[in-house]
Design an enzyme around this catalytic site. Structure first.
Site, PDB file in Angstrom:
ATOM      1  N   LYS A 179      30.018  44.037  50.140  1.00 51.96           N
ATOM      2  CA  LYS A 179      29.143  45.053  49.520  1.00 51.96           C
ATOM      3  C   LYS A 179      28.090  44.424  48.615  1.00 51.96           C
ATOM      4  O   LYS A 179      26.940  44.810  48.647  1.00 51.96           O
ATOM      5  CB  LYS A 179      29.955  46.045  48.663  1.00 51.96           C
ATOM      6  CG  LYS A 179      30.953  46.868  49.400  1.00 51.96           C
ATOM      7  CD  LYS A 179      31.644  47.863  48.453  1.00 51.96           C
ATOM      8  CE  LYS A 179      32.488  47.218  47.372  1.00 51.96           C
ATOM      9  NZ  LYS A 179      33.677  46.490  47.839  1.00 51.96           N
TER      10      LYS A 179
ATOM     11  N   ARG B   2      35.473  54.344  42.690  1.00 47.32           N
ATOM     12  CA  ARG B   2      36.585  53.676  43.354  1.00 47.32           C
ATOM     13  C   ARG B   2      37.844  54.539  43.342  1.00 47.32           C
ATOM     14  O   ARG B   2      38.875  54.113  43.838  1.00 47.32           O
ATOM     15  CB  ARG B   2      36.884  52.381  42.619  1.00 47.32           C
ATOM     16  CG  ARG B   2      36.450  51.115  43.371  1.00 47.32           C
ATOM     17  CD  ARG B   2      36.800  49.967  42.456  1.00 47.32           C
ATOM     18  NE  ARG B   2      36.921  48.691  43.040  1.00 47.32           N
ATOM     19  CZ  ARG B   2      35.992  47.748  42.998  1.00 47.32           C
ATOM     20  NH1 ARG B   2      34.810  47.997  42.518  1.00 47.32           N
ATOM     21  NH2 ARG B   2      36.254  46.544  43.459  1.00 47.32           N
TER      22      ARG B   2
ATOM     23  N   ARG C 174      35.370  32.892  48.893  1.00 44.88           N
ATOM     24  CA  ARG C 174      34.177  33.282  48.123  1.00 44.88           C
ATOM     25  C   ARG C 174      34.025  32.420  46.880  1.00 44.88           C
ATOM     26  O   ARG C 174      34.999  32.113  46.193  1.00 44.88           O
ATOM     27  CB  ARG C 174      34.296  34.753  47.729  1.00 44.88           C
ATOM     28  CG  ARG C 174      33.174  35.194  46.788  1.00 44.88           C
ATOM     29  CD  ARG C 174      33.005  36.664  46.770  1.00 44.88           C
ATOM     30  NE  ARG C 174      34.098  37.345  46.098  1.00 44.88           N
ATOM     31  CZ  ARG C 174      34.158  38.671  45.990  1.00 44.88           C
ATOM     32  NH1 ARG C 174      33.223  39.432  46.535  1.00 44.88           N
ATOM     33  NH2 ARG C 174      35.162  39.233  45.360  1.00 44.88           N
TER      34      ARG C 174
ATOM     35  N   ARG D  55      36.279  33.277  41.319  1.00 46.55           N
ATOM     36  CA  ARG D  55      36.730  34.361  40.441  1.00 46.55           C
ATOM     37  C   ARG D  55      38.251  34.329  40.354  1.00 46.55           C
ATOM     38  O   ARG D  55      38.920  34.112  41.357  1.00 46.55           O
ATOM     39  CB  ARG D  55      36.285  35.719  41.035  1.00 46.55           C
ATOM     40  CG  ARG D  55      34.840  36.052  40.761  1.00 46.55           C
ATOM     41  CD  ARG D  55      34.359  37.254  41.541  1.00 46.55           C
ATOM     42  NE  ARG D  55      35.238  38.430  41.517  1.00 46.55           N
ATOM     43  CZ  ARG D  55      34.905  39.617  42.013  1.00 46.55           C
ATOM     44  NH1 ARG D  55      33.708  39.805  42.538  1.00 46.55           N
ATOM     45  NH2 ARG D  55      35.741  40.628  41.978  1.00 46.55           N
TER      46      ARG D  55
ATOM     47  N   ARG E  88      44.674  43.586  45.036  1.00 49.46           N
ATOM     48  CA  ARG E  88      43.420  44.344  45.175  1.00 49.46           C
ATOM     49  C   ARG E  88      43.395  45.119  46.490  1.00 49.46           C
ATOM     50  O   ARG E  88      42.852  46.225  46.554  1.00 49.46           O
ATOM     51  CB  ARG E  88      42.217  43.405  45.082  1.00 49.46           C
ATOM     52  CG  ARG E  88      41.990  42.939  43.656  1.00 49.46           C
ATOM     53  CD  ARG E  88      41.108  41.732  43.603  1.00 49.46           C
ATOM     54  NE  ARG E  88      39.725  42.044  43.866  1.00 49.46           N
ATOM     55  CZ  ARG E  88      38.831  41.154  44.306  1.00 49.46           C
ATOM     56  NH1 ARG E  88      39.200  39.909  44.550  1.00 49.46           N
ATOM     57  NH2 ARG E  88      37.593  41.517  44.500  1.00 49.46           N
TER      58      ARG E  88
HETATM   59  P1  AMP Z   1      34.291  43.967  42.136  1.00 50.83           P
HETATM   60  O1  AMP Z   1      33.363  42.904  41.683  1.00 50.83           O
HETATM   61  O2  AMP Z   1      33.577  45.209  42.607  1.00 50.83           O
HETATM   62  O3  AMP Z   1      35.306  43.484  43.143  1.00 50.83           O
HETATM   63  O4  AMP Z   1      35.131  44.418  40.836  1.00 50.83           O
HETATM   64  C1  AMP Z   1      35.956  43.499  40.151  1.00 50.83           C
HETATM   65  C2  AMP Z   1      36.993  44.229  39.317  1.00 50.83           C
HETATM   66  O5  AMP Z   1      36.348  45.052  38.349  1.00 50.83           O
HETATM   67  C3  AMP Z   1      37.904  45.180  40.082  1.00 50.83           C
HETATM   68  O6  AMP Z   1      38.994  44.525  40.699  1.00 50.83           O
HETATM   69  C4  AMP Z   1      38.352  46.119  38.970  1.00 50.83           C
HETATM   70  O7  AMP Z   1      39.315  45.502  38.120  1.00 50.83           O
HETATM   71  C5  AMP Z   1      37.074  46.264  38.159  1.00 50.83           C
HETATM   72  N1  AMP Z   1      36.249  47.387  38.650  1.00 50.83           N
HETATM   73  C6  AMP Z   1      35.025  47.319  39.240  1.00 50.83           C
HETATM   74  N2  AMP Z   1      34.564  48.546  39.557  1.00 50.83           N
HETATM   75  C7  AMP Z   1      35.519  49.416  39.151  1.00 50.83           C
HETATM   76  C8  AMP Z   1      35.676  50.827  39.214  1.00 50.83           C
HETATM   77  N3  AMP Z   1      34.718  51.613  39.747  1.00 50.83           N
HETATM   78  N4  AMP Z   1      36.808  51.376  38.694  1.00 50.83           N
HETATM   79  C9  AMP Z   1      37.769  50.613  38.141  1.00 50.83           C
HETATM   80  N5  AMP Z   1      37.710  49.277  38.069  1.00 50.83           N
HETATM   81  C10 AMP Z   1      36.601  48.678  38.569  1.00 50.83           C
END
Ligand code: AMP
Length: 198
Positions: free
Chosen positions: A13, A85, A119, A144, A155
């Site tokens: 994404k 989410r 990644r 990360r 996840r």
């Molecule tokens: P991402 O970079 O989108 O994979 O997000 C990394 C982490 O941030 C996720 O695993 C969650 O811990 C947190 N996170 C990001 N977006 C959300 C969301 N909309 N709701 C809750 N936690 C989020």
């Protein structure tokens, strides 16, 4: 145009929305990036979010909803990458603003695990992959914490339980556009833009 990009972690994404932001001149808003920035700056939000993020859990809905309300206030065009989410987040978003379309990126789980575990984040702000898209020599990369095996597993479970129900939610609202995310970045980006503009 107000778009939401939906899909499992690692489906790409962030990569697609960064490219589509350039091509279509739409701002990309990534909750993951906003949260990582907050963690880096040790803000109150960052301190609250860090433990959840490292474990691959979702940050509590209300924290994210408050963050996003403020971020999208008054905007008439954006791509939301990583938000909503959960169903409560989608309901909160709906109260604020009408979304035009939700793009759901799809790829099989083994491909997603391969993308996530390889990644790497570059110090130039770009996303790389050890096999599919190695960083140039001058770019320093880090992994990360949540791209390590235990967090990846969690996840994916969290995605299935809490985020995947949004596919049905938006299908019923006639907003869902499905995109096959197994091809090259170029193919996926072109295909997405064509479907959005249809
Ligand atoms: P991402 O970079 O989108 O994979 O997000 C990394 C982490 O941030 C996720 O695993 C969650 O811990 C947190 N996170 C990001 N977006 C959300 C969301 N909309 N709701 C809750 N936690 C989020």
């Amino acid at each position: 145009m107000k778009l939401v990009f939906l899909g499992p972690p690692g489906v790409g994404k962030g990569t697609y929305s960064a490219r589509i932001m350039e091509e279509m001149n739409i701002v990309q808003i990534s909750t993951g990036d906003l949260l990582r920035e907050a963690v880096g700056n040790k803000t109150e939000l960052g301190m609250k979010a860090k433990g959840y993020m490292d474990a691959g859990e979702l940050v509590p809905d209300q924290l994210i909803i408050d963050l996003m309300k403020e971020r999208i206030d008054g905007m008439d065009s954006f791509i939301l990458d990583g938000f909503p989410r959960t169903i409560p987040q989608a309901e909160a978003l709906e109260k604020e603003i009408a979304i035009d379309n939700v793009v759901s990126f799809e790829a099989p789980e083994d491909m997603i695990i391969q993308r996530l575990s390889g990644r790497r984040m570059g110090n130039d702000g770009k996303i790389y992959h050890i096999d599919n898209n190695p960083a140039p020599e001058e770019v320093e990369v880090t992994q990360r914490d949540d791209d390590k095996p235990d967090a990846i597993k969690n996840r994916l479970v969290v995605y299935k339980n809490q985020t995947e129900p949004l596919i049905k939610y938006y299908t019923e609202k006639n907003k869902l556009i499905k995109v096959d995310a197994t091809g090259s970045v170029e193919e996926i980006v072109t295909n997405t833009i064509n479907k959005i503009e249809e």
